[in-house]
Design an enzyme around this catalytic site. Structure first.
Site, mmCIF file in Angstrom:
data_model
loop_
_atom_site.group_PDB
_atom_site.id
_atom_site.type_symbol
_atom_site.label_atom_id
_atom_site.label_comp_id
_atom_site.label_asym_id
_atom_site.label_seq_id
_atom_site.Cartn_x
_atom_site.Cartn_y
_atom_site.Cartn_z
ATOM 1 N N HIS A 49 28.408 18.314 62.476
ATOM 2 C CA HIS A 49 28.973 19.346 61.541
ATOM 3 C C HIS A 49 30.262 19.857 60.972
ATOM 4 C CE1 HIS A 49 28.829 22.957 63.716
ATOM 5 N NE2 HIS A 49 27.939 22.441 64.926
ATOM 6 N N GLU A 85 25.620 24.122 59.545
ATOM 7 C CA GLU A 85 24.671 24.266 60.610
ATOM 8 C C GLU A 85 24.965 25.402 61.542
ATOM 9 O OE1 GLU A 85 23.216 23.397 64.740
ATOM 10 O OE2 GLU A 85 25.668 24.203 64.334
ATOM 11 N N GLU A 86 25.393 26.000 62.006
ATOM 12 C CA GLU A 86 25.464 27.057 62.616
ATOM 13 C C GLU A 86 24.914 28.590 62.690
ATOM 14 O OE1 GLU A 86 26.669 27.482 66.120
ATOM 15 O OE2 GLU A 86 28.016 25.438 65.658
ATOM 16 N N HIS A 108 31.249 28.417 70.897
ATOM 17 C CA HIS A 108 31.076 29.458 69.903
ATOM 18 C C HIS A 108 31.934 30.815 70.092
ATOM 19 C CE1 HIS A 108 26.871 28.842 68.420
ATOM 20 N NE2 HIS A 108 27.937 27.846 68.418
ATOM 21 N N ASP A 152 26.605 16.309 68.648
ATOM 22 C CA ASP A 152 27.312 17.595 68.033
ATOM 23 C C ASP A 152 27.151 18.591 69.692
ATOM 24 O OD1 ASP A 152 27.592 20.354 67.109
ATOM 25 O OD2 ASP A 152 25.440 20.969 66.356
#
Lengths: 461, 461
Positions: B284, B330-331, B428, B358
């Site tokens: 992604h 995606e997030e 993240h 991923d």
């Protein structure tokens, strides 16, 4: 037609066929090994020990102040962990010092370009004013010899064969290139060269020179030799292609001092029913001077101490005597490993097994072995106990340099095999720092060694 | 008694028993896979692509300028690689913005201590003046509900259950803790809380807040929620133990804007004999905003492009149509994956398999699968071809979020499984930067995916 075949299943079947390894002991062993990993990953201490060894103490080349501090520090740690006995074993070590930082330039087409170099360990200095000469680039000794004295005499030989990036195990790539570092100066000197520059041992392209040990052959002139960063090597090679008259200048101040006094540091958990049999777990305490020796081999040292701490913390009472050994002087002499083995021989100590971690503090993948076919089979029979922890490479590869001399006394040698992909990004360079360490990866290596000690102590080898 | 039993040997035997997999095809396949890895490790391009995606473009949250640049950049890269067709697929995406940096303080015993927080993706802002309140620390929703409205109303709920460090696969530890991030605010709001603070999803103790997606439940007040760094969480917990009246203050300015226009980026190699069957490989393109999205999931994107480049470079002519897909969003919405699958369904495209990377650009260890028992058996039958490259975990774990919707259309889903130990050091957070990437590890993941495409294309699934 065989369907749904799984290696773990088949191995368990094979293992259960062995009388010593019935289901109840498998349960007991797997439960205990789980406890080892849980304790390591929850309350592990090696990361903090390594922080101190790397950032507070730093580089620890044999004979240096750092090496002496590392001896005191690891002795203190093992005493604080209340090992049954902690002692220092005197070792005479070579004492080589780098002196002030090296300088090097490429002279090409009226340009003078600075490039990063580092004297190789054991090299002599250049004259104070440095050495400047034309450069002969070669890939290997055959090519060098084919050139002959006529083309080499008076020049600086530039060994530029890269580590082969297609080797999946980077240690294989290292093994295929490191002759240039170890013997390049000797081979160049035989043909009258005035210096030898060696491409750094890494697959990366960056600005870190990677030092490392070299030896002079008997009867050849001692010419100065240094590693050049891979970016520097690429630049020098390009300059030579564009202008074969490119000159190289380097200046270094390194020096070999008289042999120095140092120590192996040994912590012991006394054995019970088989106390006269010893199992060693260790790493080497010395490191090269450019970085902090975090991966090479601070990791191995703190993992060895942690392996014993884990067993002690879990209340494990060993049958055999367990020793964590911080070997001194692996990098430029192996005097610690030799002295330890000589002492063991003199005292008629019986070493059943020795385990070394000296391939960096990365995710552990298995253990190499130097032993008999039966011993290798036994190691592989433990696969079902190791596989939950990703340890699937059993029996590929060898032991370790420091424990090598113990092998001649009949000890089984085992080498922890971590993931090798990043090791040569850091090896012997200023980049080998604490920041390059993963806490969990380090802890898993320590737990793997503790599990191995437990199995050897429980079942023999 | 079975001696010298080795899993590789047994599997080769099993594999040879299958008619489609005779020795000559094994030789051909292993030779080609070796070429894939050699090319990847010698001339690999993903590292440089990722450098640009990470350091020149940086964070790429859906709807952001970075995301738009990443769309253009990966389109350009695939066009430069002369893929047969490169196209953009429009995707409507949620558009959440962080606004200016958050502030947070612990107020305890007349002291005001600043701690690092980051609004969770999808959270509302605090009032401009921020929120200050007493804190209720809980480990889970059961504990929270047991406290009831009386103790929770008007307070800030602090979810402080750590990721379990004893889980060897850190994704299992993540799965066991992430409900606090996803649903913490909703559960807290149900009991009248005014805010929710969540311990960052990492096993490390450091100063990086780790953001990530959250959703509000229907019919509950929208209270602001943020991640606090693990050191901050430890400090807050300690303060609460020492003084239960400890107050917490936080201020954040995040905002959900109208849905934005974005794109999936798709590069294609046209198939031959089975052109109507499609094999997707992807990652992604969007990332959280705090870091550079290097591991999550710039790695997966550049590995997908590289997988096709490797096959093309080696002159491979696919039977099936191969697509590298950079999924958007995606997030915080999965709109790219959903849109891609919806489009495939509308166009009656037949997707044989989809492979996603991923889980970071770390050393690859194997592939997870979502498929039938027969498909899993087939995957495992390829073990002898994968094992020289350390790919030994076949069939453990699933596919990937973006390709999930394709599974409902019958595609076999495969997820690259890299070593997981370091992933949540970066996930993240501002620490997810290009510096955390190992070139070789990244390249090996790309080669692993290319090898998987080759096998699926050659043998079907």
């Amino acid at each position: 037609m065989i369907k749904f075949i799984r290696p773990a299943f088949l191995l368990v079947t094979a293992v259960f066929a062995q009388p010593s390894f019935v289901q109840s002991s498998f349960q007991k062993d797997s439960t205990f090994i789980k406890k080892i990993f849980d304790e390591a990953l929850t309350n592990g201490k090696p990361y903090e020990w390594l922080r101190i060894l790397s950032t507070d103490i730093g580089g620890r080349l044999s004979g240096s102040e750092g090496a002496a501090k590392a001896v005191s520090y690891t002795e203190k740690v093992m005493k604080e962990e209340n090992f049954d006995r902690v002692f220092l074993q005197p070792v005479k070590v070579p004492h080589w010092v780098r002196g002030k930082a090296e300088t090097a330039f490429i002279f090409v087409n009226d340009k003078k370009i600075s490039v990063p170099i580092a004297a190789l360990g054991g090299s002599v200095a250049t004259p104070v004013e440095g050495i400047q000469a034309e450069v002969i680039e070669v890939q290997n000794f055959l090519e060098l010899r084919a050139l002959g004295k006529e083309k080499v005499a008076g020049k600086i030989v530039f060994f530029n064969r890269p580590m082969d990036p297609t080797k999946l195990n980077t240690f294989d790539a290292y093994a295929g290139a490191v002759d240039q570092r170890g013997n390049g100066a000797t081979e160049a000197a035989k043909l009258g060269a005035v210096g030898a520059i060696v491409r750094s041992m890494t697959t990366r392209l960056d600005d870190f020179p990677h030092t490392g040990g070299m030896r002079y052959g008997v009867g050849v002139p001692l010419i100065p030799t240094a590693a050049i960063s891979t970016n520097g090597a690429e630049l020098l090679s390009k300059s030579l292609r564009e202008n074969p008259k490119t000159q190289f200048y380097f200046q270094q101040n390194c020096e070999t001092l008289p042999m120095a006094d140092s120590h192996n540091v040994i912590g012991e958990m006394k054995g019970g029913t088989h106390a006269s049999e010893i199992i060693v777990v260790g790493g080497h305490l010395d490191s090269w001077d450019l970085g902090q020796g975090a991966h090479d081999d601070g990791s191995g040292c703190v993992q060895a101490i942690e392996a014993l701490r884990l067993l002690k913390k879990l209340g494990y009472t060993p049958k055999r005597t367990l020793r964590a050994v911080m070997f001194m002087n692996e990098e430029n002499g192996l005097r610690g490993g030799i002295t330890y083995a000589d002492s063991a021989s003199a005292k008629k100590e019986m070493h059943l097994a020795a385990i070394e971690s000296d391939r960096g503090g990365f995710t552990p993948l298995g253990f190499g072995i130097v032993g008999t076919a039966e011993q290798k089979t036994r190691l592989i029979s433990w696969q079902p106990l190791f596989s939950p922890y990703g340890l699937h490479e059993l029996g590929k590869g060898g032991g370790g340099a420091d424990i090598g001399p113990l092998g001649q006394q009949g000890a089984v040698l085992l080498g922890l095999i971590p993931d090798s992909q990043r090791y040569f990004d850091y090896h012997h360079a200023a980049s080998d720092t604490f920041e390059a360490i993963s806490k969990r990866e380090l802890e898993m290596g320590a737990a793997s060694m503790a599990a191995m000690i437990y199995l050897i102590d429980t079942y023999g080898f």
